[in-house]
Structure formats: C-alpha cells, structure tokens
Design an enzyme around this catalytic site. Sequence first.
Site, PDB file in Angstrom:
ATOM      1  N   PHE A 153      41.153 -22.441 -13.991  1.00  0.00           N
ATOM      2  CA  PHE A 153      40.539 -21.140 -13.717  1.00  0.00           C
ATOM      3  C   PHE A 153      40.694 -20.158 -14.856  1.00  0.00           C
ATOM      4  O   PHE A 153      39.915 -19.221 -14.979  1.00  0.00           O
ATOM      5  CB  PHE A 153      41.141 -20.517 -12.448  1.00  0.00           C
ATOM      6  CG  PHE A 153      42.563 -20.015 -12.612  1.00  0.00           C
ATOM      7  CD1 PHE A 153      42.826 -18.773 -13.167  1.00  0.00           C
ATOM      8  CD2 PHE A 153      43.639 -20.791 -12.213  1.00  0.00           C
ATOM      9  CE1 PHE A 153      44.129 -18.312 -13.334  1.00  0.00           C
ATOM     10  CE2 PHE A 153      44.943 -20.343 -12.362  1.00  0.00           C
ATOM     11  CZ  PHE A 153      45.191 -19.100 -12.926  1.00  0.00           C
ATOM     12  N   LYS A 177      33.829 -30.572 -13.623  1.00  0.00           N
ATOM     13  CA  LYS A 177      34.349 -30.051 -12.363  1.00  0.00           C
ATOM     14  C   LYS A 177      35.139 -28.795 -12.689  1.00  0.00           C
ATOM     15  O   LYS A 177      36.289 -28.842 -13.085  1.00  0.00           O
ATOM     16  CB  LYS A 177      35.253 -31.097 -11.685  1.00  0.00           C
ATOM     17  CG  LYS A 177      35.328 -30.991 -10.143  1.00  0.00           C
ATOM     18  CD  LYS A 177      35.847 -29.659  -9.602  1.00  0.00           C
ATOM     19  CE  LYS A 177      37.333 -29.512  -9.793  1.00  0.00           C
ATOM     20  NZ  LYS A 177      37.829 -28.190  -9.200  1.00  0.00           N
ATOM     21  N   CYS A 285      47.847 -20.776 -21.106  1.00  0.00           N
ATOM     22  CA  CYS A 285      48.834 -21.809 -21.406  1.00  0.00           C
ATOM     23  C   CYS A 285      49.484 -21.573 -22.757  1.00  0.00           C
ATOM     24  O   CYS A 285      50.528 -22.155 -23.059  1.00  0.00           O
ATOM     25  CB  CYS A 285      48.200 -23.205 -21.352  1.00  0.00           C
ATOM     26  SG  CYS A 285      47.033 -23.544 -22.681  1.00  0.00           S
TER      27      CYS A 285
END
Length: 499
Positions: A153, A177, A285
């Site tokens: 996300f 996806k 991240c």
Amino acid sequence: MSATTSLIEHWIDGALTSGNSTRRGAVHNPATGRTTAQVCLADQSDVEAAVASARSAFPAWAATSLSARTRVLFAFRELLNSRKHELAEIITREHGKVLSDALAEVSRGQEVVEVACGIPHLLKGAHSSTVSTGIDVHSLRQPVGVVAVISPFNFPAMVPMWFFPIAIAAGNSVVLKPSEKDPSAAVWIAQLWKEAGLPDGVFTVLHGDKVAVDGLLDHPDISAVSFVGSTPIARYVYERAGLTGKRVQALGGAKNHMVVMPDADLDLAADAAVSAGYGSAGERCMAVSVIVAVGDIADDLVARIAKRTATLRIGDGSREPDMGPLVTEQHRDKVASFVANGETAGATVVIDGRTVTPDGDADGYWLGPTLFDNVEPGMDIYTEEIFGPVLSVVRVASYAEALQLVNSNPYGNGTAIFTTDGGTARGFETDVQVGMIGINVPVPVPVAYYSFGGWKDSLFGDSHAHGTDGVQFYTRGKVVTSRWNAPAGGLELSFPSNR
C-alpha cells in the site's frame, strides 16, 4: 454499495470487469476516515480469467520486435509524464501522503520506465567467433512468460513500476495485484498502457486479498513472482511460490539505522533524521527509524531533531502539510500501541505524536511525529518494524558498537552514516551487513539503473528489483553453439574439446 461510493474493478483483457466474485472491500480516504469506494476482491475464477488473458497475450507480445515494444514504452512514458499529477492526486486520496510526496513517488517510478525504454541495449547478447575450428558461440535472453507483481500500500505507483516496465519491455505479460487499501492507481496505470498501444492482456490488474495472492502463487501458468511487503509475508510468498518452481524476488521489511558520528555536521544529520523518519508518515521500507548517536553528541543531536520535529505541520495531504495521515485506522492504532509500549518500557518520550492537532477532518487517521530517546535494543520500539512516524534514538559509546548494533539486526535493507571522515565512511560501506548504504544520504534508494534490495530478512530470493538484476530476473539465458558447412568428421565419442 452506497450511492456515494464507486466500484473499483479488475482490468482484464484490456477492459474493466467486476468478475465473478461478489466479495468487496472498503477503500477509505485516510484524511477524512470516509469510505470512498468499494473494490472487487477476486475469487479463484477471477484469478483464472486474469492469468488466462495474460497467458494468451504472451506469445504475440514476446514475438513483437524490440523496436515495436520500445515505441510502446516511450508512448507510455510520455503519457505518464504529461498526466502524472492525476496519478499523484489518486495516491493522496487513497493513501494519504502529501501531494508533493505522491508526485515524487510517480517521478521515481518513471525512472524505471525510462530505463526500460533502453531494453534493446539491455537484452543484447554476446558473440564469440571461431571458439573452435568452424564453431561460433552466442548468447541470448528470452522472456520467462506470465509474471505476477504483488505490491504494497505504501507506494501504489512506484513499487509496481519497479517491476512491470522491465518485465513488459523484456517481452513478458504481467498480472499486477495491488494493495486493496489503495487500488485505484493500478487501474489508472492500466488504462494508460492501453492508450500507449500495449496489446490487451499484456498488463492485467487483479484486485483482492489472500485469495488472489495464493491463487497467483499456486497457478501453474505464472512463471515468476515479484513481491514487496512485510518480512513474514515475504517469506511466505517465497516459500509457497518456490514449491511450484517459480522464480521469486520477495522484498521484506526493514529496521533502518542512521549512524551519526561525533565529527558529523549535526544540523545536516538532524535535517536528515526528520526528513527520513517522518516523510510519508514513516510508511516507507527505507525510512530511518533508528538514530544511533555515537559518543557525547546525543543530547545536542536529540535537541536539534526535537526542534525540527516540533515545526512539522500534520494534515490532509491535499493541503500540502509536511506529513499526512496513516493509511488506515487499524494501522494508526497499531502504531500508537507501539508508542505506548515504548513509554511503558522506559524510553524517554521527547515528542508524543498521539497529541497532534491536525489540519484536517477529526475522523482522519492521525498520528503525529513521535521521538524517543534512550531506547534500548531489547524494547519493542527497537526490535519491531513499526512502519509509522516513530523515531528512536539509541546511544552508543563508539563506532565499533554502532557497527555491531546494525550488523546484529535481523534486517538488512538500508542504512546510513553521517560523518566528515572518509576513512570511517569507507570502512562502514565495506563492513556493514546491509544491502543499500547512504554516506551522508539518509534514504539511499538507488537510481533505477542500479538495483534495489536488501540483505538478511529484508530479501528472499537472489534477485533485487530493477536495474540489471531486474532484466535478468524477467528473462532466461540461452547459449547457442553452432557450426556450418563443416565436412563429416567421423565418429568421436570422447567429450568434445576445443581445437
């Protein structure tokens, strides 16, 4: 579905479709807390339809000339560049990040598109003439087939663009996806590909949850999987997809340290700590989450960081504050629980983001920048990947202690050191056990023609994202040994040797 919400559909065979499943997920605007759309959640029949479309499109696209493929890539790049503000606005509405940050995300993703535009050069093989009498050898690289990209996300445009431009340029078809939390960016990108001239089925968007993920991981027609997400799920993806012989690159979590040496420019370091710790609400991240203060600079450094943190404006990302909301209410509450745990464990709360007054709707998912001092390595706020605007300061006595702290962490995604000493910096880049390193650069995300990826529990699989690693991941090599117009030489049963 209420009259005020829209339905976000899959993109299969070059068109929107709701598929067969009637399952739906809610999509929210994090700045208001309101439901803005429902997204289709695929069942197994939807997975089959998506993969079948991609599989059908693959042979013709793989056989398309490099020149023709490149023209589509250039057209996509030009469309993306001219309309990137549209995509940035979609990201801000569904993710919550500040509009300028969303625009920067799109621009960084576009860098990979630009690298992919040079795919003819990247796919060049080698040729050796007369390796033996009358024998030549050459190499070539060919696409692997249908590839799945499962993205998180936090970067709904940039992270997918780490993968699909190179995969498509190399002749593969792609099933993306995206995260069900902010899925609209993926559909917008799919429509842009169609406008650029990409054949139907080469780029597919399949929305969903674990059902869709497992369906792609298990599907026999998927040849390779690219994933970015938390470490437990990355390990799961790597192991499950590997059971069916798929190629896998699964990028996991992080706990990024920024080491500040006594000789560092402390103003530069404080600016970097705040920018890298709180940008995009810490939902990166590559965010710095731990400041390692070496020697006697800690009090001064913490004071400078706190002074800067106190000036940050928190609010609706469309209003261009410094930091927006977190992506969901559940995630906001989880991050807030880490703040409470850190306080209970005895860390010093310098700035408490739970008391923030945002420039936005009261029902938004707000948590302000939080700064802890005197954090110990055994505390939850140190050991866990919080993925929020929480910055922890750990105090150490020496460079050796700082290096040991970084190297003993199970994650190895990114790290940085701030110093004015070249010898210290050179030693750090050699000795630190981390995949991406910044020297006086707090967020060392490589440019697109280098590859992105960490070490240890931050990466499962051998291949990093984009750059030359990406090209090799999405292609398979062949070596051809050929001989022409040679006279019959008779039988020879010994192992062939060069002559």
